[in-house]
Write a protein that holds these residues in place. Structure first.
Motif, PDB file in Angstrom:
ATOM      1  N   GLU A 245       0.836  -1.199   0.000  1.00  0.00           N
ATOM      2  CA  GLU A 245       0.000   0.000   0.000  1.00  0.00           C
ATOM      3  C   GLU A 245       0.872   1.251   0.000  1.00  0.00           C
ATOM      4  OE1 GLU A 245      -2.536   1.670  -0.604  1.00  0.00           O
ATOM      5  OE2 GLU A 245      -3.970   1.474   1.037  1.00  0.00           O
ATOM      6  N   GLY A 246       0.613   2.137  -0.982  1.00  0.00           N
ATOM      7  CA  GLY A 246       1.366   3.385  -1.074  1.00  0.00           C
ATOM      8  C   GLY A 246       2.672   3.282  -1.816  1.00  0.00           C
ATOM      9  N   HIS A 247       3.024   2.073  -2.262  1.00  0.00           N
ATOM     10  CA  HIS A 247       4.282   1.875  -2.991  1.00  0.00           C
ATOM     11  C   HIS A 247       3.994   1.103  -4.276  1.00  0.00           C
ATOM     12  CE1 HIS A 247       5.633   2.613   1.131  1.00  0.00           C
ATOM     13  NE2 HIS A 247       6.746   3.069   0.598  1.00  0.00           N
ATOM     14  N   GLU A 248       3.489   1.813  -5.273  1.00  0.00           N
ATOM     15  CA  GLU A 248       3.250   1.189  -6.569  1.00  0.00           C
ATOM     16  C   GLU A 248       4.559   0.654  -7.119  1.00  0.00           C
ATOM     17  OE1 GLU A 248       0.535   0.696  -8.246  1.00  0.00           O
ATOM     18  OE2 GLU A 248      -0.984   1.955  -7.292  1.00  0.00           O
ATOM     19  N   ASP A 249       4.512  -0.496  -7.736  1.00  0.00           N
ATOM     20  CA  ASP A 249       5.713  -1.123  -8.295  1.00  0.00           C
ATOM     21  C   ASP A 249       6.224  -0.282  -9.466  1.00  0.00           C
ATOM     22  OD1 ASP A 249       7.708  -2.708  -9.198  1.00  0.00           O
ATOM     23  OD2 ASP A 249       6.526  -4.557  -9.275  1.00  0.00           O
ATOM     24  N   ALA A 250       7.419   0.303  -9.264  1.00  0.00           N
ATOM     25  CA  ALA A 250       7.982   1.160 -10.305  1.00  0.00           C
ATOM     26  C   ALA A 250       8.332   0.395 -11.567  1.00  0.00           C
ATOM     27  CB  ALA A 250       9.235   1.865  -9.774  1.00  0.00           C
ATOM     28  N   SER A 251       8.436  -0.925 -11.445  1.00  0.00           N
ATOM     29  CA  SER A 251       8.753  -1.747 -12.608  1.00  0.00           C
ATOM     30  C   SER A 251       7.528  -2.018 -13.480  1.00  0.00           C
ATOM     31  CB  SER A 251       9.377  -3.078 -12.170  1.00  0.00           C
ATOM     32  OG  SER A 251       8.435  -3.839 -11.438  1.00  0.00           O
ATOM     33  N   GLU A 252       6.341  -1.694 -12.959  1.00  0.00           N
ATOM     34  CA  GLU A 252       5.112  -1.923 -13.704  1.00  0.00           C
ATOM     35  C   GLU A 252       4.872  -0.773 -14.682  1.00  0.00           C
ATOM     36  OE1 GLU A 252       2.777  -4.192 -13.994  1.00  0.00           O
ATOM     37  OE2 GLU A 252       3.657  -5.647 -12.633  1.00  0.00           O
ATOM     38  N   VAL A 253       4.535  -1.080 -15.900  1.00  0.00           N
ATOM     39  CA  VAL A 253       4.239  -0.080 -16.916  1.00  0.00           C
ATOM     40  C   VAL A 253       2.809  -0.295 -17.405  1.00  0.00           C
ATOM     41  CG1 VAL A 253       4.838   0.804 -19.190  1.00  0.00           C
ATOM     42  CG2 VAL A 253       6.646   0.094 -17.626  1.00  0.00           C
ATOM     43  N   THR A 254       2.020   0.767 -17.359  1.00  0.00           N
ATOM     44  CA  THR A 254       0.644   0.699 -17.839  1.00  0.00           C
ATOM     45  C   THR A 254       0.550   1.378 -19.195  1.00  0.00           C
ATOM     46  OG1 THR A 254      -0.228   0.749 -15.590  1.00  0.00           O
ATOM     47  CG2 THR A 254      -1.755   1.306 -17.360  1.00  0.00           C
ATOM     48  N   VAL A 255       0.026   0.667 -20.190  1.00  0.00           N
ATOM     49  CA  VAL A 255      -0.164   1.216 -21.529  1.00  0.00           C
ATOM     50  C   VAL A 255      -1.558   1.825 -21.598  1.00  0.00           C
ATOM     51  CG1 VAL A 255      -0.246   0.708 -23.991  1.00  0.00           C
ATOM     52  CG2 VAL A 255       1.407  -0.488 -22.528  1.00  0.00           C
ATOM     53  N   LEU A 256      -1.608   3.141 -21.758  1.00  0.00           N
ATOM     54  CA  LEU A 256      -2.900   3.835 -21.823  1.00  0.00           C
ATOM     55  C   LEU A 256      -3.547   3.690 -23.194  1.00  0.00           C
ATOM     56  CD1 LEU A 256      -1.919   7.128 -19.950  1.00  0.00           C
ATOM     57  CD2 LEU A 256      -3.027   5.093 -19.006  1.00  0.00           C
ATOM     58  N   ASP A 257      -2.714   3.671 -24.231  1.00  0.00           N
ATOM     59  CA  ASP A 257      -3.254   3.556 -25.593  1.00  0.00           C
ATOM     60  C   ASP A 257      -2.183   2.953 -26.496  1.00  0.00           C
ATOM     61  OD1 ASP A 257      -5.205   3.906 -27.631  1.00  0.00           O
ATOM     62  OD2 ASP A 257      -4.088   5.653 -28.354  1.00  0.00           O
ATOM     63  N   GLN A 258      -2.627   2.170 -27.473  1.00  0.00           N
ATOM     64  CA  GLN A 258      -1.714   1.540 -28.419  1.00  0.00           C
ATOM     65  C   GLN A 258      -2.331   1.592 -29.802  1.00  0.00           C
ATOM     66  OE1 GLN A 258      -0.459  -2.494 -27.448  1.00  0.00           O
ATOM     67  NE2 GLN A 258      -0.195  -2.996 -29.623  1.00  0.00           N
ATOM     68  N   SER A 259      -1.531   1.975 -30.804  1.00  0.00           N
ATOM     69  CA  SER A 259      -2.021   2.015 -32.184  1.00  0.00           C
ATOM     70  C   SER A 259      -0.881   1.647 -33.125  1.00  0.00           C
ATOM     71  CB  SER A 259      -2.553   3.405 -32.528  1.00  0.00           C
ATOM     72  OG  SER A 259      -1.518   4.372 -32.432  1.00  0.00           O
ATOM     73  N   TRP A 260      -1.242   1.218 -34.340  1.00  0.00           N
ATOM     74  CA  TRP A 260      -0.220   0.904 -35.329  1.00  0.00           C
ATOM     75  C   TRP A 260      -0.720   1.279 -36.713  1.00  0.00           C
ATOM     76  CZ3 TRP A 260      -0.281  -2.841 -39.322  1.00  0.00           C
ATOM     77  CH2 TRP A 260      -1.431  -3.639 -39.368  1.00  0.00           C
ATOM     78  N   SER A 261       0.234   1.534 -37.595  1.00  0.00           N
ATOM     79  CA  SER A 261      -0.108   1.905 -38.971  1.00  0.00           C
ATOM     80  C   SER A 261       0.970   1.378 -39.906  1.00  0.00           C
ATOM     81  CB  SER A 261      -0.229   3.431 -39.097  1.00  0.00           C
ATOM     82  OG  SER A 261       0.992   4.058 -38.753  1.00  0.00           O
ATOM     83  N   GLN A 262       0.647   1.346 -41.200  1.00  0.00           N
ATOM     84  CA  GLN A 262       1.592   0.845 -42.200  1.00  0.00           C
ATOM     85  C   GLN A 262       1.642   1.816 -43.365  1.00  0.00           C
ATOM     86  OE1 GLN A 262       0.820  -3.117 -43.645  1.00  0.00           O
ATOM     87  NE2 GLN A 262       2.533  -3.082 -45.104  1.00  0.00           N
ATOM     88  N   ALA A 263       2.843   2.242 -43.712  1.00  0.00           N
ATOM     89  CA  ALA A 263       3.075   3.074 -44.901  1.00  0.00           C
ATOM     90  C   ALA A 263       4.090   2.354 -45.769  1.00  0.00           C
ATOM     91  CB  ALA A 263       3.581   4.454 -44.496  1.00  0.00           C
ATOM     92  N   GLU A 264       3.604   1.795 -46.884  1.00  0.00           N
ATOM     93  CA  GLU A 264       4.416   0.946 -47.748  1.00  0.00           C
ATOM     94  C   GLU A 264       4.946  -0.235 -46.936  1.00  0.00           C
ATOM     95  OE1 GLU A 264       7.284   3.537 -49.549  1.00  0.00           O
ATOM     96  OE2 GLU A 264       5.804   4.428 -50.908  1.00  0.00           O
ATOM     97  N   ASN A 265       6.260  -0.324 -46.716  1.00  0.00           N
ATOM     98  CA  ASN A 265       6.779  -1.473 -45.961  1.00  0.00           C
ATOM     99  C   ASN A 265       7.242  -1.084 -44.557  1.00  0.00           C
ATOM    100  OD1 ASN A 265       9.029  -0.047 -46.787  1.00  0.00           O
ATOM    101  ND2 ASN A 265      10.330  -1.877 -46.905  1.00  0.00           N
ATOM    102  N   ILE A 266       6.853   0.081 -44.073  1.00  0.00           N
ATOM    103  CA  ILE A 266       7.226   0.546 -42.731  1.00  0.00           C
ATOM    104  C   ILE A 266       6.026   0.389 -41.781  1.00  0.00           C
ATOM    105  CG2 ILE A 266       8.080   2.445 -41.320  1.00  0.00           C
ATOM    106  CD1 ILE A 266      10.104   1.311 -43.311  1.00  0.00           C
ATOM    107  N   ILE A 267       6.244  -0.389 -40.734  1.00  0.00           N
ATOM    108  CA  ILE A 267       5.226  -0.602 -39.702  1.00  0.00           C
ATOM    109  C   ILE A 267       5.573   0.273 -38.500  1.00  0.00           C
ATOM    110  CG2 ILE A 267       4.021  -2.288 -38.271  1.00  0.00           C
ATOM    111  CD1 ILE A 267       3.782  -2.851 -41.270  1.00  0.00           C
ATOM    112  N   THR A 268       4.648   1.145 -38.109  1.00  0.00           N
ATOM    113  CA  THR A 268       4.876   2.056 -36.988  1.00  0.00           C
ATOM    114  C   THR A 268       3.888   1.727 -35.864  1.00  0.00           C
ATOM    115  OG1 THR A 268       5.577   3.813 -38.505  1.00  0.00           O
ATOM    116  CG2 THR A 268       5.003   4.450 -36.236  1.00  0.00           C
TER     117      THR A 268
END
Length: 540
Positions: A245-268
């Motif tokens: 309690e009160g000590h969130e694990d600093a090693s934890e990462v929360t992803v708020l949003d994720q998106s991807w796109s493709q332009a020709e052969n480049i994946i972003t």
């Protein structure tokens, strides 16, 4: 953080198991009516979450002191609706009961949010009791009929607590207490586990015991249970990492949003994160067709890609101002990808395991091709987490996602055993060592339990020779793992002679009240209803 894997001992699995043979042995319960009723609690209308239901579904109101018992006597306890703790000693030879009152706890409080009462025994004659409301009591059993209350502690201002475990480690009493609470910030239900350490240095001469320290763990997501390791660390079984309690694990990462796109052969790929990260926090493993992306200790991308890439042409950019991570991959052609991740890694492993089972008949267990029942739901994400006793941080984890927890067996002298479903079997795992070890197999027990939709209790005898399921209509099903055969018996299919068979026994408690407590030994099974105690001798 160390990653631990479960290693199945194939020598403990019988690939030729041919099912349980129904026994016609006449085994019946003897019943004794008691003067006072047991303390029974049911969920209120406000207890509607899965975590609330788990507390009540695991309720067992018949408590046993295994240290006190012997070959000739069994020592059982009930908590009465008056708050008195009743001791019941059963003489196995004379089949007589010796009943007395040894202590009491306060049961007054907000009954609408009360959990079931609990009683846990440890060595050194110390007993821990919970009133299911907000208090725990620690007793010193100075004699078989006299308990002295050494400590009463209010765990929480809320109402509704349940004892998980109590063990003496390094000459100190360690207690785990559980409560369900509402996370006001995220508008979700979460679990809180209280770790209470009680000093025992002055137990021989002091009038009261004192608490050395308390630590509170916050557990989001699904929480199954926890236990102490022999080193004093806490092993959680849950879907997410616990934290102090009160000590969130600093090693934890929360992803708020994720998106991807493709332009020709480049994946972003873009990740919007809840915390600031640096380039050194990023770890990536690549092949032409798969990716594993880890931020600090959190895996945010893992699986087979939607196409092939050049694993030597990868660009990663961490924007600390925007808390954004950008990943660029170069595909080998300009073909349009339908998905970024074609199939997630855990699904690939599951499919590979299924293919291996079909190909390797020697390792195939009985009933592996049987379908899963609708009621037989496994936990999609489930881990064992080892939390260090001093730092409170997760130091090891073991992924058991997709496994179904059949039951948990506790012992006041060592860590709990966990029975997990493996194909159709129930595999019992011991946590005595640094890594879990497969100590026994209950044949086809996972498949058997899947069909018991009114199941009240599951467990096994101390020597693991018997497995048991109690159903809501007071049916008691016993599964003997091996019964020796007198005379000659052959398998009809293979013509091979067999020296033992596995048997199923059906017993019924003849009482209008439902079973609310069970205790199973190698020779007897005990069942408690509202005002009766029932016992059956098992001459199997």
């Amino acid at each position: 953080m160390e990653s631990i894997k479960l290693s199945v001992d194939r020598s403990k699995i019988d690939p030729n198991f041919d099912g349980y043979k129904v026994s016609m042995d006449n085994i019946h319960f003897e019943s004794k009516k008691l003067e006072q009723n047991i303390c029974l609690r049911t969920p209120s209308n406000s207890m509607v979450t899965l975590q609330h239901m788990k507390v009540f579904s695991s309720d067992n109101q018949l408590f046993c002191n295994a240290i006190e018992g012997s070959e000739s006597h069994e020592h059982l306890y009930r908590i009465l609706e008056t708050g008195h703790i009743q001791k019941m000693v059963y003489d196995k030879k004379t089949r007589q009961w010796d009943i007395s009152i040894v202590g009491n706890i306060a049961l007054k409080g907000n009954e609408t949010s009360a959990f079931p009462t609990n009683l846990l025994f440890t060595n050194k004659n110390i007993v821990v009791a919970s009133n299911g409301l907000s208090e725990i009591s620690v007793f010193l059993a100075v004699s078989g009929s006299n308990w002295v209350n050494m400590l009463t502690h209010k765990v929480t201002e809320n109402s509704g607590i349940s004892l998980i475990e109590a063990r003496i480690i390094d000459e100190k009493l360690n207690i785990l207490v559980y409560e369900v609470e509402n996370d006001e910030k995220n508008k979700k239900t979460r679990s809180r586990v209280h770790w209470i350490v009680v000093k025992l240095d002055d137990i021989d001469y002091a009038e009261n015991l004192s608490i050395e320290k308390t630590t509170e763990f916050i557990q989001k997501g699904h929480f199954e249970t926890c236990t102490f390791s022999n080193e004093g660390d806490i092993v959680f079984l849950s879907s997410e990492k616990p934290h102090v309690e009160g000590h969130e694990d600093a090693s934890e990462v929360t992803v708020l949003d994720q998106s991807w796109s493709q332009a020709e052969n480049i994946i972003t790929v873009r990740f919007k994160l809840a915390i600031e990260i640096a380039q050194e926090d990023v770890k990536i493993d690549l092949t032409k067709t798969a990716i594993k992306l880890i931020l600090k200790e959190t895996t945010i991308l893992n699986g087979k890609l939607g196409g092939e890439i050049d694993e030597n042409d990868v660009e990663i950019c961490a924007d600390q101002k925007e808390n954004t991570l950008i990943l660029k991959l170069k595909a080998l052609d300009e073909k349009k990808w339908e998905k970024l991740i074609a199939i997630e890694n855990w699904k690939m492993e599951s499919l590979e395991n299924e293919e291996m089972k079909k190909m390797d008949k020697e390792e195939q267990v009985y009933g592996a091709d049987e379908p899963m029942e609708e009621c037989d739901e496994a936990d999609s994400t489930l881990f064992f987490y080892w939390v260090h006793r001093e730092s409170g941080k997760v130091i090891s984890q073991c992924d058991v996602s997709g496994s179904q927890v059949l039951f948990v067996r506790r012992d006041c002298m060592k860590p709990a055993n966990f029975c997990l479903r493996h194909d159709v079997d129930g595999l019992l795992w011991s946590f005595d060592g640094k890594a879990p070890s497969h100590v026994a197999t209950l044949q086809a027990f996972g498949y058997v339990q899947a069909s018991k939709t009114t199941r009240l209790w599951s467990g096994c005898s101390p020597n693991i020779s018997l497995a048991c399921i109690v159903e809501g209509n007071n049916r008691v099903l016993l599964y003997s793992q091996k019964v020796e055969i007198s005379g000659s018996l052959s398998n009809r299919k293979t013509a091979q002679k067999v020296s033992h068979v596995s048997k199923q026994y059906l017993l019924r408690v003849d009482c209008s009240d439902p079973i609310r407590g069970v205790h199973l030994t190698e020779t007897h099974i005990f069942a408690a209803t509202k005002e009766h105690i029932h016992v059956a001798e098992l001459t199997l």
